[in-house]
Structure formats: C-alpha cells, structure tokens
Design a protein around this motif. Structure first.
Motif, PDB file in Angstrom:
ATOM      1  N   TRP A 162      13.176   3.889  -6.659  1.00  0.00           N
ATOM      2  CA  TRP A 162      11.717   5.081  -7.236  1.00  0.00           C
ATOM      3  C   TRP A 162      11.592   5.873  -6.410  1.00  0.00           C
ATOM      4  CZ3 TRP A 162       9.313  -0.596  -6.225  1.00  0.00           C
ATOM      5  CH2 TRP A 162       9.747  -1.176  -7.117  1.00  0.00           C
ATOM      6  N   GLU A 163      11.727   6.125  -5.432  1.00  0.00           N
ATOM      7  CA  GLU A 163      12.168   7.171  -4.869  1.00  0.00           C
ATOM      8  C   GLU A 163      12.807   8.182  -5.695  1.00  0.00           C
ATOM      9  OE1 GLU A 163      11.132   5.948   0.202  1.00  0.00           O
ATOM     10  OE2 GLU A 163      12.920   6.469  -0.296  1.00  0.00           O
ATOM     11  N   ASP A 164      13.920   8.010  -5.431  1.00  0.00           N
ATOM     12  CA  ASP A 164      14.768   8.972  -6.191  1.00  0.00           C
ATOM     13  C   ASP A 164      14.757   8.851  -7.729  1.00  0.00           C
ATOM     14  OD1 ASP A 164      16.909   7.892  -4.922  1.00  0.00           O
ATOM     15  OD2 ASP A 164      17.727   6.925  -5.408  1.00  0.00           O
ATOM     16  N   VAL A 165      13.753   8.371  -8.529  1.00  0.00           N
ATOM     17  CA  VAL A 165      13.669   8.431 -10.070  1.00  0.00           C
ATOM     18  C   VAL A 165      11.898   9.837  -9.953  1.00  0.00           C
ATOM     19  CG1 VAL A 165      11.726   8.584 -11.207  1.00  0.00           C
ATOM     20  CG2 VAL A 165      13.616   6.273 -10.843  1.00  0.00           C
ATOM     21  N   ILE A 166      11.396   9.759  -9.158  1.00  0.00           N
ATOM     22  CA  ILE A 166      10.521  10.454  -8.302  1.00  0.00           C
ATOM     23  C   ILE A 166      11.398  12.296  -7.763  1.00  0.00           C
ATOM     24  CG2 ILE A 166       8.743  11.508  -6.901  1.00  0.00           C
ATOM     25  CD1 ILE A 166       7.825   8.320  -6.644  1.00  0.00           C
ATOM     26  N   LEU A 181      -7.196  -0.082  -3.017  1.00  0.00           N
ATOM     27  CA  LEU A 181      -8.209   1.274  -2.033  1.00  0.00           C
ATOM     28  C   LEU A 181      -7.456   2.454  -1.603  1.00  0.00           C
ATOM     29  CD1 LEU A 181     -10.356   1.137  -0.098  1.00  0.00           C
ATOM     30  CD2 LEU A 181      -9.591   0.142   1.531  1.00  0.00           C
ATOM     31  N   VAL A 182      -5.996   2.313  -1.648  1.00  0.00           N
ATOM     32  CA  VAL A 182      -5.629   3.325  -1.449  1.00  0.00           C
ATOM     33  C   VAL A 182      -4.820   4.605  -2.572  1.00  0.00           C
ATOM     34  CG1 VAL A 182      -4.371   2.017   0.893  1.00  0.00           C
ATOM     35  CG2 VAL A 182      -2.893   1.860  -1.452  1.00  0.00           C
ATOM     36  N   THR A 183      -5.069   4.195  -3.459  1.00  0.00           N
ATOM     37  CA  THR A 183      -4.858   5.258  -4.169  1.00  0.00           C
ATOM     38  C   THR A 183      -6.204   5.710  -5.333  1.00  0.00           C
ATOM     39  OG1 THR A 183      -4.346   2.767  -5.834  1.00  0.00           O
ATOM     40  CG2 THR A 183      -2.743   4.602  -5.099  1.00  0.00           C
ATOM     41  N   GLU A 184      -6.470   6.413  -6.488  1.00  0.00           N
ATOM     42  CA  GLU A 184      -6.859   6.852  -7.147  1.00  0.00           C
ATOM     43  C   GLU A 184      -7.170   6.249  -8.456  1.00  0.00           C
ATOM     44  OE1 GLU A 184      -9.935  10.648  -8.417  1.00  0.00           O
ATOM     45  OE2 GLU A 184      -8.265  11.174  -7.257  1.00  0.00           O
ATOM     46  N   HIS A 185      -5.653   6.246  -8.961  1.00  0.00           N
ATOM     47  CA  HIS A 185      -5.387   6.283 -10.284  1.00  0.00           C
ATOM     48  C   HIS A 185      -4.187   4.971 -11.158  1.00  0.00           C
ATOM     49  CE1 HIS A 185      -7.331  10.342 -11.574  1.00  0.00           C
ATOM     50  NE2 HIS A 185      -6.720  10.733 -10.349  1.00  0.00           N
ATOM     51  N   LEU A 186      -4.238   4.906  -9.723  1.00  0.00           N
ATOM     52  CA  LEU A 186      -3.104   3.371 -10.395  1.00  0.00           C
ATOM     53  C   LEU A 186      -3.212   2.305 -10.972  1.00  0.00           C
ATOM     54  CD1 LEU A 186       1.307   3.866  -9.947  1.00  0.00           C
ATOM     55  CD2 LEU A 186       0.048   1.871  -7.789  1.00  0.00           C
ATOM     56  N   GLY A 187      -2.887   1.933 -12.154  1.00  0.00           N
ATOM     57  CA  GLY A 187      -3.371   1.061 -12.885  1.00  0.00           C
ATOM     58  C   GLY A 187      -2.210  -0.454 -12.438  1.00  0.00           C
ATOM     59  N   PHE A 188      -2.856  -1.631 -12.477  1.00  0.00           N
ATOM     60  CA  PHE A 188      -2.114  -2.754 -12.000  1.00  0.00           C
ATOM     61  C   PHE A 188      -2.145  -3.920 -13.298  1.00  0.00           C
ATOM     62  CE2 PHE A 188      -4.457  -0.808  -8.402  1.00  0.00           C
ATOM     63  CZ  PHE A 188      -3.976  -0.242  -7.699  1.00  0.00           C
ATOM     64  N   GLY A 189      -0.763  -3.586 -13.571  1.00  0.00           N
ATOM     65  CA  GLY A 189      -0.526  -5.118 -14.534  1.00  0.00           C
ATOM     66  C   GLY A 189      -0.612  -6.418 -13.742  1.00  0.00           C
ATOM     67  N   THR A 200       1.084  -1.378   0.218  1.00  0.00           N
ATOM     68  CA  THR A 200       0.080   0.071  -0.318  1.00  0.00           C
ATOM     69  C   THR A 200       0.953   1.199   0.058  1.00  0.00           C
ATOM     70  OG1 THR A 200      -0.490  -0.092   2.361  1.00  0.00           O
ATOM     71  CG2 THR A 200      -2.116  -1.453   1.408  1.00  0.00           C
ATOM     72  N   GLU A 201       2.452   1.372   0.974  1.00  0.00           N
ATOM     73  CA  GLU A 201       2.400   2.223   0.809  1.00  0.00           C
ATOM     74  C   GLU A 201       3.795   2.627  -0.777  1.00  0.00           C
ATOM     75  OE1 GLU A 201       3.295   5.154   3.233  1.00  0.00           O
ATOM     76  OE2 GLU A 201       1.663   3.409   3.902  1.00  0.00           O
ATOM     77  N   LEU A 202       3.897   1.752  -1.757  1.00  0.00           N
ATOM     78  CA  LEU A 202       4.288   1.335  -2.848  1.00  0.00           C
ATOM     79  C   LEU A 202       3.733   1.870  -3.752  1.00  0.00           C
ATOM     80  CD1 LEU A 202       6.731   0.329  -4.572  1.00  0.00           C
ATOM     81  CD2 LEU A 202       5.879  -1.404  -4.981  1.00  0.00           C
ATOM     82  N   ALA A 203       1.888   1.985  -3.613  1.00  0.00           N
ATOM     83  CA  ALA A 203       1.387   1.996  -4.032  1.00  0.00           C
ATOM     84  C   ALA A 203       1.068   3.317  -4.423  1.00  0.00           C
ATOM     85  CB  ALA A 203       0.222   0.936  -3.770  1.00  0.00           C
ATOM     86  N   LYS A 204       0.762   3.817  -2.850  1.00  0.00           N
ATOM     87  CA  LYS A 204       0.699   5.371  -3.034  1.00  0.00           C
ATOM     88  C   LYS A 204       2.110   6.499  -3.742  1.00  0.00           C
ATOM     89  CE  LYS A 204      -0.102   4.844   1.651  1.00  0.00           C
ATOM     90  NZ  LYS A 204      -0.467   5.502   3.131  1.00  0.00           N
ATOM     91  N   LEU A 205       3.111   6.023  -3.358  1.00  0.00           N
ATOM     92  CA  LEU A 205       4.070   6.272  -3.605  1.00  0.00           C
ATOM     93  C   LEU A 205       4.455   6.598  -4.645  1.00  0.00           C
ATOM     94  CD1 LEU A 205       7.255   7.519  -2.997  1.00  0.00           C
ATOM     95  CD2 LEU A 205       7.949   5.247  -4.015  1.00  0.00           C
ATOM     96  N   LEU A 206       4.224   5.874  -5.584  1.00  0.00           N
ATOM     97  CA  LEU A 206       4.057   5.602  -7.370  1.00  0.00           C
ATOM     98  C   LEU A 206       3.403   6.401  -8.051  1.00  0.00           C
ATOM     99  CD1 LEU A 206       4.286   1.746  -7.973  1.00  0.00           C
ATOM    100  CD2 LEU A 206       6.274   3.744  -7.404  1.00  0.00           C
ATOM    101  N   GLU A 207       2.333   6.517  -7.227  1.00  0.00           N
ATOM    102  CA  GLU A 207       0.865   7.670  -7.582  1.00  0.00           C
ATOM    103  C   GLU A 207       1.245   8.892  -7.469  1.00  0.00           C
ATOM    104  OE1 GLU A 207      -3.510   6.182  -8.067  1.00  0.00           O
ATOM    105  OE2 GLU A 207      -3.659   7.823  -6.312  1.00  0.00           O
ATOM    106  N   SER A 208       1.882   8.859  -6.543  1.00  0.00           N
ATOM    107  CA  SER A 208       2.850  10.582  -6.456  1.00  0.00           C
ATOM    108  C   SER A 208       3.793  10.368  -7.690  1.00  0.00           C
ATOM    109  CB  SER A 208       3.177  10.703  -4.805  1.00  0.00           C
ATOM    110  OG  SER A 208       4.597  10.305  -4.546  1.00  0.00           O
TER     111      SER A 208
END
Length: 460
Positions: free
Chosen positions: A406-410, A94-102, A40-48
């Motif tokens: 991913w944090e570094d990329v963002i 549940l913790v994101t609005e837009h992120l897709g899931f492959g 869930t924390e990773l999903a929120k990070l990627l959506e950010s």
C-alpha cells in the motif's frame, strides 16, 4: 469528466491474508497482526492515501478441504491463526477521521439480536464510519465446530441470511424514533417510552419480540457490503448491498459479472449505481518498470503454491490435492463459493483453460484477483482501462507484503491518478455512507432496509 477511481485496502486479522508464504518476506509486518500498533499505523497510512476504507475479511474455521485435513493451512499460516476483526475498529477509528471500516461477520452462527447492538455501538464510536460485509459462510470446519455436520446448502444459506438482515433492519430502522431520547433533566425522563417500539418479529429462523436496546447511531443501518457473485448471491446483493466486492481473473469475465450486478440492482427497484463495485486486485509497483518486475520476481521466491491451493480448495469446495499439476480444472459442483468455479468456467469458454498448477502459481500472490506489475504510470493506465472496460467503481487492493504494497501504491500510483483528475484529492465530510454515495447518512428510500422504518409500509 473522467470517472473517479476508488480504493479499499483488503486485509484480515491474520498473517499473509491472500498471499501465501509472503509472511516470510523481510518487509512483511503481517506477523504483527495481533498488536494494536500494526492496525493503527495501517489506518493512518491508508487515510493518508484517501482510501475509502479498510475491508477486513474473516473466517470462523480452518481450510481443511485440501488433503482432507487442516495441516496444510496450519503449516502455511493460511488464515490460521486468525483473530476477530470487530475488536480492531475502535482503535483505528480513534487515530483517523475519515477512513471507513468494512467488517466481515457471518449470519450462520451468531444471533442477530446481540449482533445488532455490537454494530450500533461501533457506528456510534466511529461517528458513522462502519460497514458490515454480510457473509453466509462456506467452510465446513466452521459448521462442525458450531455443532452442525456441514454448512447449509448454498441457496439455503441466503434464505437464512434474508431473514437475518430483516431482523437487523427492524431493530436498526424500526425500533427507536429519531427523537425518542429527550434528556429532560427537570422531569427525569431520558427516553420517551412511547417512541421506542417492539419489533415483534416471528420468522422461520428467529423470534425477536422486543426493542433494540441501543439508541440510533449516525447511520442507523451500517453500510451494507456484500461479496456474493453467484446468481443467488447477486440477488441478495441487489436487495441489500451498498458496496459490492467481486473477484475475476480477467476484464472480460469481470465485465460480465458487473453487468449482471447492475441489471439485478435495477430489477430490485434501485438505481444501477446504488452500489459501488470494487474488484479484487494486487498491485506491485515501483519507480520504474524494471524495478517493479524485479520486486515481483523477489516476492514469488517467498510464495507458497501449497498454501494457495489450500485456499483454492476451500474457496471451491474441491480437494485439489487429488489432481496432477497439469490437470485442467473441470466442471465440478460446489457448496462453497460458486462464483470461483463460474469464473474459471468462463475463462475456459474464452479459450483460457486453467490447470491445478496454474491455480497454485497464479493465486500465490493476491488470491482470487489478478496481480498487475509495473511503474506508477503503467499501473495507472491499467487501472483506468479496467474501469472503462468493465464499469467497476474501484479496487479492493490486496497486499503482497504489508504495509509496503500500500505504501508503494500511495507513493507511485495515486499521484499519477490525481494528475489525471481520476482520484480524490481529499475526503467528503460525513458518514461512510455519505462519503460513498453523497446522498446522506441513512439508507436510500429504495433500499430494502427503508421498508422497516417506523411508519413505512411493510412488504407483504
């Protein structure tokens, strides 16, 4: 206007997905793969970071080609232990609005009838943010544990997959009419039986006579992902895929692969750009070039060449433990991932011969994809050059350590790309298919699945 660059995050429900040995790094959190909090924390990070999605790989078996046993895989944590990817999605949605899931799931060992319901359920629960990465399988250990002696031959696996997806398309597209659910409280009729149809499938591998037992989800058919780059895999992708993942060691090899895929899409009666193509890449970045180089050197201290060769043996279908480190990788036949061998042969044709030792060192971080190192500006320059020179749409970003990569990329790369106008400022509204292609929630009329819609003319 400059072409927009797209990112996916590439992960797996295990430790150190592509970067063998890096689970030992103090910043790596992949050991927490078996907790919902990690995901869930990773999903929120990627959506950010406005990532298109998270692409979750999977295997149903161990890498036991190297040395003829799975001991090296077990010892190195090389995608074992590994858990089911599908069960992660509801929590992340549940913790994101837009992120897709492959989600990766194979066609070899699960019947399409229950699988259709599972993906429809997820498409409902995510409000249409699910994609399915279709894999045919390549690990002999998976086949043995499912009561078979070995995987089917490479092209036979795709023939089997062709019928598998046909059953799914019939269930998803051809069973329920859009207005079948009427919810008539006065009459007590929830669904009009006249608008729900049996699919009557009888094929070589499957017999599925009845209806889909789930009502249509926002996308009906989830976005179809595919990663095959062999000639048979490209043909399958051209007919089915809406997002295609590739891996190549260099721009020259990648450009050829992308052109073959675009040509195949056109030959299948689709637009050359009806599938987004993402190439596997690992980015190691920091505020300055020197800091990034130091970070890469630090990561290499934790890398496991044995783990990398364990992966490569499984991907190639060749036991690399029997070769010397300085021995070149020759022309061998494979019943595993044929594109891996093809790319190495393409590199040799370009004058870059790989040795077994090279494979262990190079692939210890990032697996089959290249690793690029530099400041945010340097990485942005390199990413733009890959897009311009190869005609890809974006990058499937693997991690060296998670979530720090991913944090570094963002932090360092995305702001530079946005300043240049080549990275999205935010998400498009709608389903995953709408976000990727901007042409609505359902498959295009030129997609193979559209043939199985109610009222459509079925192929001969």
């Amino acid at each position: 206007m400059s072409r927009q660059i797209r990112f996916n995050a590439f992960d797996m429900n295990c430790v150190a997905h592509q970067s063998s040995g890096l689970w030992r790094h103090p910043k790596d959190r992949s050991r927490q793969y078996n907790t919902l909090e990690y995901w869930t924390e990773l999903a929120k990070l990627l959506e950010s970071g406005t990532f298109d999605g998270i692409f979750i790989a999977d295997v149903l078996g161990t890498y036991d080609v190297y040395g003829g046993t799975n001991e090296a895989a077990i010892r190195n944590g090389a995608q074992v232990p590994v858990n089911d990817p599908i069960l992660l999605v509801s929590a992340m949605a549940l913790v994101t609005e837009h992120l897709g899931f492959g989600i990766t799931a194979g066609t070899a060992f699960e019947h399409p009838y229950p699988f259709a319901r599972r993906l429809t359920t997820l498409d409902h629960l995510t409000k249409g943010r699910v994609g399915w990465n279709v894999v045919t399988g390549y690990l002999p250990s998976a086949a043995r544990n499912m009561g078979q002696q070995d995987q089917m031959q490479h092209d036979d696996r795709y023939d089997h997959a062709d019928e598998y997806v046909e059953v799914l398309y019939k269930l998803w597209e051809g069973s329920w009419e859009d207005d079948a659910v009427i919810e008539d409280r006065e009459s007590g009729v929830f669904t009009d039986p006249a608008k729900v149809h049996e699919i009557g499938h009888e094929g070589r591998y499957f017999t599925v006579p009845g209806i889909h037992i789930s009502e249509p989800s926002p996308q009906r058919t989830p976005v179809i992902y595919q990663a095959g780059a062999s000639p048979r895999g490209v043909r399958f992708a051209a007919e089915n895929a809406e997002a295609i993942f590739v891996a190549a060691p260099s721009k020259e090899v990648l450009a050829g692969t992308v052109k073959r895929i675009r040509d195949a899409l056109q030959a299948a009666g689709r637009d050359r750009y009806d599938a987004k193509i993402y190439t596997l890449l690992t980015v190691i970045t920091a505020a300055t070039h020197e800091e990034a180089v130091a970070k890469h050197a630090e990561y290499l201290e934790y890398a496991s060449p044995e783990g990398a060769l364990t992966f490569m043996s499984g991907w190639m279908g060749v036991d690399l433990s029997q070769y010397r480190e300085d021995e070149p990788v020759g022309n061998v036949e494979s019943n595993a991932i044929q594109s891996v061998l093809q790319h190495l042969q393409d590199e040799a044709d370009l004058g870059r011969e790989w040795t077994v030792g090279d494979l262990g060192r190079h692939n210890a971080i990032g697996g089959l994809g290249p690793t690029i190192v530099g400041s945010g500006v340097e990485i942005a320059d390199e990413l733009q050059s890959w897009v311009e020179e190869t005609d890809i749409d974006g990058f499937n970003l693997a991690y060296a350590v998670t979530p720090a990569t991913w944090e570094d990329v963002i932090e360092h790369v995305i702001p530079v790309l946005r300043e240049r106008g080549v990275y999205p400022e935010g998400y498009t509204e709608g389903t995953l298919r709408q976000k990727l292609h901007g042409a609505g929630d359902r498959v295009k009329d030129t997609h193979r699945a559209a043939r199985y819609r109610i009222g459509a003319s079925l192929p001969a």
